[in-house]
Design a protein around this motif. Structure first.
Motif, mmCIF file in Angstrom:
data_model
loop_
_atom_site.group_PDB
_atom_site.id
_atom_site.type_symbol
_atom_site.label_atom_id
_atom_site.label_comp_id
_atom_site.label_asym_id
_atom_site.label_seq_id
_atom_site.Cartn_x
_atom_site.Cartn_y
_atom_site.Cartn_z
ATOM 1 N N GLN A 1 1.127 -1.757 -0.528
ATOM 2 C CA GLN A 1 0.232 0.109 -0.104
ATOM 3 C C GLN A 1 0.710 1.074 0.015
ATOM 4 O O GLN A 1 0.541 1.971 -0.863
ATOM 5 N N GLY A 2 2.465 1.325 0.510
ATOM 6 C CA GLY A 2 2.650 1.882 0.995
ATOM 7 C C GLY A 2 3.588 2.665 -0.150
ATOM 8 O O GLY A 2 3.711 4.046 -0.957
ATOM 9 N N TYR A 3 3.906 1.554 -1.576
ATOM 10 C CA TYR A 3 4.534 2.020 -2.120
ATOM 11 C C TYR A 3 3.416 2.362 -3.310
ATOM 12 O O TYR A 3 3.861 3.408 -4.047
ATOM 13 N N THR A 4 2.151 2.085 -3.613
ATOM 14 C CA THR A 4 1.748 1.956 -4.530
ATOM 15 C C THR A 4 0.946 3.500 -4.478
ATOM 16 O O THR A 4 0.761 4.540 -5.673
ATOM 17 N N PHE A 5 1.320 4.000 -3.263
ATOM 18 C CA PHE A 5 0.063 5.055 -2.922
ATOM 19 C C PHE A 5 0.861 6.305 -2.867
ATOM 20 O O PHE A 5 0.854 7.660 -3.615
ATOM 21 N N ASP A 6 1.844 6.319 -1.994
ATOM 22 C CA ASP A 6 2.732 7.079 -2.146
ATOM 23 C C ASP A 6 3.957 6.967 -3.813
ATOM 24 O O ASP A 6 4.043 8.333 -3.490
ATOM 25 N N VAL A 7 3.743 6.172 -3.856
ATOM 26 C CA VAL A 7 5.489 5.883 -5.159
ATOM 27 C C VAL A 7 4.186 5.963 -6.373
ATOM 28 O O VAL A 7 4.675 6.744 -7.598
ATOM 29 N N ALA A 8 3.449 5.318 -6.203
ATOM 30 C CA ALA A 8 3.458 4.836 -7.937
ATOM 31 C C ALA A 8 2.112 5.636 -8.450
ATOM 32 O O ALA A 8 1.979 5.951 -9.824
ATOM 33 N N VAL A 9 1.514 6.444 -7.358
ATOM 34 C CA VAL A 9 -0.417 7.328 -7.874
ATOM 35 C C VAL A 9 0.157 8.348 -7.611
ATOM 36 O O VAL A 9 0.763 9.327 -7.906
ATOM 37 N N SER A 10 0.763 8.673 -6.236
ATOM 38 C CA SER A 10 0.974 9.840 -5.697
ATOM 39 C C SER A 10 2.522 10.903 -6.277
ATOM 40 O O SER A 10 1.891 11.751 -6.630
ATOM 41 N N SER A 11 3.171 9.963 -6.354
ATOM 42 C CA SER A 11 4.472 11.191 -6.706
ATOM 43 C C SER A 11 4.458 11.211 -8.429
ATOM 44 O O SER A 11 5.020 12.521 -8.882
ATOM 45 N N THR A 12 3.893 10.483 -8.911
ATOM 46 C CA THR A 12 3.309 10.588 -10.610
ATOM 47 C C THR A 12 2.678 11.718 -10.582
ATOM 48 O O THR A 12 2.774 12.560 -11.153
ATOM 49 N N TRP A 13 1.646 11.560 -9.681
ATOM 50 C CA TRP A 13 0.520 12.840 -10.239
ATOM 51 C C TRP A 13 0.423 13.538 -9.218
ATOM 52 O O TRP A 13 0.584 14.400 -10.025
ATOM 53 N N GLN B 1 3.517 1.699 -13.187
ATOM 54 C CA GLN B 1 4.424 1.408 -11.845
ATOM 55 C C GLN B 1 3.539 0.495 -10.423
ATOM 56 O O GLN B 1 3.860 0.215 -10.077
ATOM 57 N N CYS B 2 1.921 0.197 -11.279
ATOM 58 C CA CYS B 2 1.195 -0.563 -10.558
ATOM 59 C C CYS B 2 1.388 -1.462 -10.954
ATOM 60 O O CYS B 2 0.823 -2.870 -10.826
ATOM 61 N N LEU B 3 2.502 -1.992 -12.124
ATOM 62 C CA LEU B 3 2.316 -3.295 -12.376
ATOM 63 C C LEU B 3 1.392 -3.972 -13.898
ATOM 64 O O LEU B 3 0.430 -5.051 -12.860
ATOM 65 N N LEU B 4 0.478 -2.986 -13.950
ATOM 66 C CA LEU B 4 -0.247 -3.357 -14.857
ATOM 67 C C LEU B 4 -0.347 -3.075 -15.805
ATOM 68 O O LEU B 4 -1.450 -3.264 -17.075
ATOM 69 N N VAL B 5 0.464 -3.370 -16.717
ATOM 70 C CA VAL B 5 1.072 -3.423 -18.259
ATOM 71 C C VAL B 5 1.298 -4.331 -18.341
ATOM 72 O O VAL B 5 1.701 -5.879 -18.384
ATOM 73 N N LYS B 6 0.489 -5.112 -20.099
ATOM 74 C CA LYS B 6 0.863 -6.721 -20.139
ATOM 75 C C LYS B 6 1.994 -6.658 -20.086
ATOM 76 O O LYS B 6 1.850 -8.584 -19.829
ATOM 77 N N GLU B 7 3.501 -6.516 -20.540
ATOM 78 C CA GLU B 7 4.160 -6.740 -20.027
ATOM 79 C C GLU B 7 4.746 -7.171 -19.330
ATOM 80 O O GLU B 7 5.131 -8.096 -18.791
ATOM 81 N N GLN B 8 4.025 -7.122 -18.172
ATOM 82 C CA GLN B 8 4.239 -7.647 -16.334
ATOM 83 C C GLN B 8 3.274 -8.729 -15.621
ATOM 84 O O GLN B 8 3.565 -8.308 -14.808
ATOM 85 N N GLU B 9 2.212 -9.060 -16.775
ATOM 86 C CA GLU B 9 1.255 -10.051 -16.370
ATOM 87 C C GLU B 9 2.336 -10.976 -15.086
ATOM 88 O O GLU B 9 1.545 -11.312 -14.606
ATOM 89 N N PRO B 10 3.162 -11.389 -15.671
ATOM 90 C CA PRO B 10 3.623 -12.566 -14.872
ATOM 91 C C PRO B 10 3.904 -12.430 -13.649
ATOM 92 O O PRO B 10 3.462 -12.588 -12.200
ATOM 93 N N ILE B 11 4.680 -10.442 -13.566
ATOM 94 C CA ILE B 11 4.990 -10.537 -11.813
ATOM 95 C C ILE B 11 3.159 -9.961 -11.295
ATOM 96 O O ILE B 11 2.792 -10.343 -10.095
ATOM 97 N N THR B 12 2.073 -9.596 -11.947
ATOM 98 C CA THR B 12 0.914 -8.883 -10.966
ATOM 99 C C THR B 12 0.707 -10.314 -10.788
ATOM 100 O O THR B 12 -0.497 -10.806 -9.860
ATOM 101 N N ARG C 1 13.286 -0.343 -14.049
ATOM 102 C CA ARG C 1 13.067 0.283 -12.954
ATOM 103 C C ARG C 1 11.894 0.076 -12.217
ATOM 104 O O ARG C 1 11.894 0.536 -11.038
ATOM 105 N N MET C 2 12.815 -0.821 -11.150
ATOM 106 C CA MET C 2 12.050 -1.479 -10.172
ATOM 107 C C MET C 2 12.539 -1.425 -8.822
ATOM 108 O O MET C 2 12.115 -1.686 -7.671
ATOM 109 N N SER C 3 13.715 -0.772 -8.718
ATOM 110 C CA SER C 3 13.949 -0.428 -7.251
ATOM 111 C C SER C 3 13.548 -0.228 -5.832
ATOM 112 O O SER C 3 13.476 -0.076 -4.872
ATOM 113 N N ASN C 4 12.388 0.694 -6.392
ATOM 114 C CA ASN C 4 11.377 1.410 -5.655
ATOM 115 C C ASN C 4 10.582 -0.272 -4.860
ATOM 116 O O ASN C 4 10.331 -0.515 -3.523
#
Length: 350
Positions: A173-185, A261-272, A337-340
């Motif tokens: 949750q911290g990564y998703t809301f603070d990095v993937a969404v909030s930082s980008t927005w 950033q939320c791992l929702l693109v097609k190329e990231q399906e194995p991770i999802t 670019r997955m360091s975060n």
């Protein structure tokens, strides 16, 4: 979902995922619950701006006041895979329906609204997992759930699973809301404010000298947007915002960035898929604890119950380890670019 005072929520959705006999709820029940969510959000925003007498505060009040007529929630038909309230997909039947006024409808198009809905479903899952982790905590601290007939090893296993699952959800949750969404927005909003400020300056200069604001504005904005985007994404190549069409393109780029950033693109399906499996295991753990609360176990049932809990925990650990290894491999290849997110989860496999 119950009320959460930290988010200004007073009533919650009241949909009772754990105790209802049928799922999904009827459209009318969804409508009542979600309308309450929208109205609660509007009231909270009004409260935040009621003491703000600035022009910005008045504008915010006006926009929020009209929100309930522009934003609604809908229920997708024929979503059979959402029929289990214990499944990760239980709330995937929901979608947002937004009717933007002109000229916002030039920017927020049906395709961008589809991207918003993909993010909406993902974030709704994140919020639900937070509710589940708190529910697990309450169950394991219920004095009726675990008794003296359970071994110390079994009790420690349950608490260890609870702690690691809660840490995983909190980190995600911290990564998703603070990095993937909030930082980008925030980068998006920062750049839009810069555009607005410079346009005002150029319009004033045009009024004085008769110059075209867009022509003279283009070079400075091109440099500004390059600096801003490179700070957030090394391989972005976007033109400057010079009209509604270029703003629409930049807005879609920001949404693409958040999806990545939320791992929702097609190329990231194995991770999802790994991530979904981990969350499903946590939901299964919560389900088994809930079952234990409502049943009396004999010796054989007790042994089988703890065998299942251990099996779930072993799978949880295994999938978390696989997730970390996959993210590290992508990072080392230079394509992730997955360091975060790696630093977010690494502590779980120590």
């Amino acid at each position: 979902f119950t009320a959460n005072k930290n988010y200004g929520s007073k009533s919650g959705m009241g949909l009772r995922l754990n105790s209802r006999k049928t799922w999904p709820p009827a459209a009318s029940e969804w409508g009542i619950a979600l309308k309450a969510v929208i109205m609660e959000t509007i009231l909270l925003e009004k409260k935040n701006t009621e003491n703000d007498n600035s022009q910005a505060g008045v504008g915010t009040w006006s926009r929020v006041n009209d929100l309930d007529s522009l934003l609604t929630f809908g229920v997708k038909p024929d979503m059979d895979h959402c029929s289990d309230p214990n499944a990760l997909e239980a709330l995937d039947t929901l979608y947002m329906d937004y009717k933007p006024p002109y000229p916002i409808n030039v920017i927020i198009t049906p395709s961008s609204l589809e991207m918003y809905n993909r993010l909406f479903v993902f974030l709704l899952r994140m919020l639900r997992m937070g509710v589940v982790s708190r529910h697990i905590y309450r169950l394991l601290h219920d004095r009726y759930l675990i008794d003296d007939k359970d071994t110390v090893e079994d009790k420690n296993l349950a608490q260890k699973f609870r702690f690691e699952a809660q840490q995983f959800i909190s980190a995600l949750q911290g990564y998703t809301f603070d990095v993937a969404v909030s930082s980008t927005w925030s980068h998006f909003e920062k750049y839009l404010k810069k555009v607005k400020k410079e346009l005002k300056f150029q319009l004033a200069r045009e009024h004085s000298y008769g110059a075209s604001p867009l022509d003279s504005h283009s070079d400075s904005l091109s440099t500004d947007i390059t600096d801003d985007i490179e700070e957030n994404n090394d391989d972005d190549n976007n033109e400057c915002v010079r009209d509604l069409e270029s703003l629409r393109a930049y807005h879609n780029h920001v949404l693409d960035r958040m999806l990545f950033q939320c791992l929702l693109v097609k190329e990231q399906e194995p991770i999802t898929e790994i991530l979904n499996r981990i969350q499903t295991l946590i939901l299964e753990f919560a389900k088994h604890l809930q079952i234990r609360r409502s049943r009396t176990f004999d010796v054989h049932m007790r042994l089988e119950y703890w065998r299942k809990i251990k099996n779930l925990y072993d799978q949880f650990r295994s999938h978390v380890g696989t997730l970390i290894k996959t993210l590290i491999a992508l990072e080392e290849k230079g394509g992730g670019r997955m360091s975060n997110i790696i630093s977010t989860f690494r502590f779980l496999v120590k």
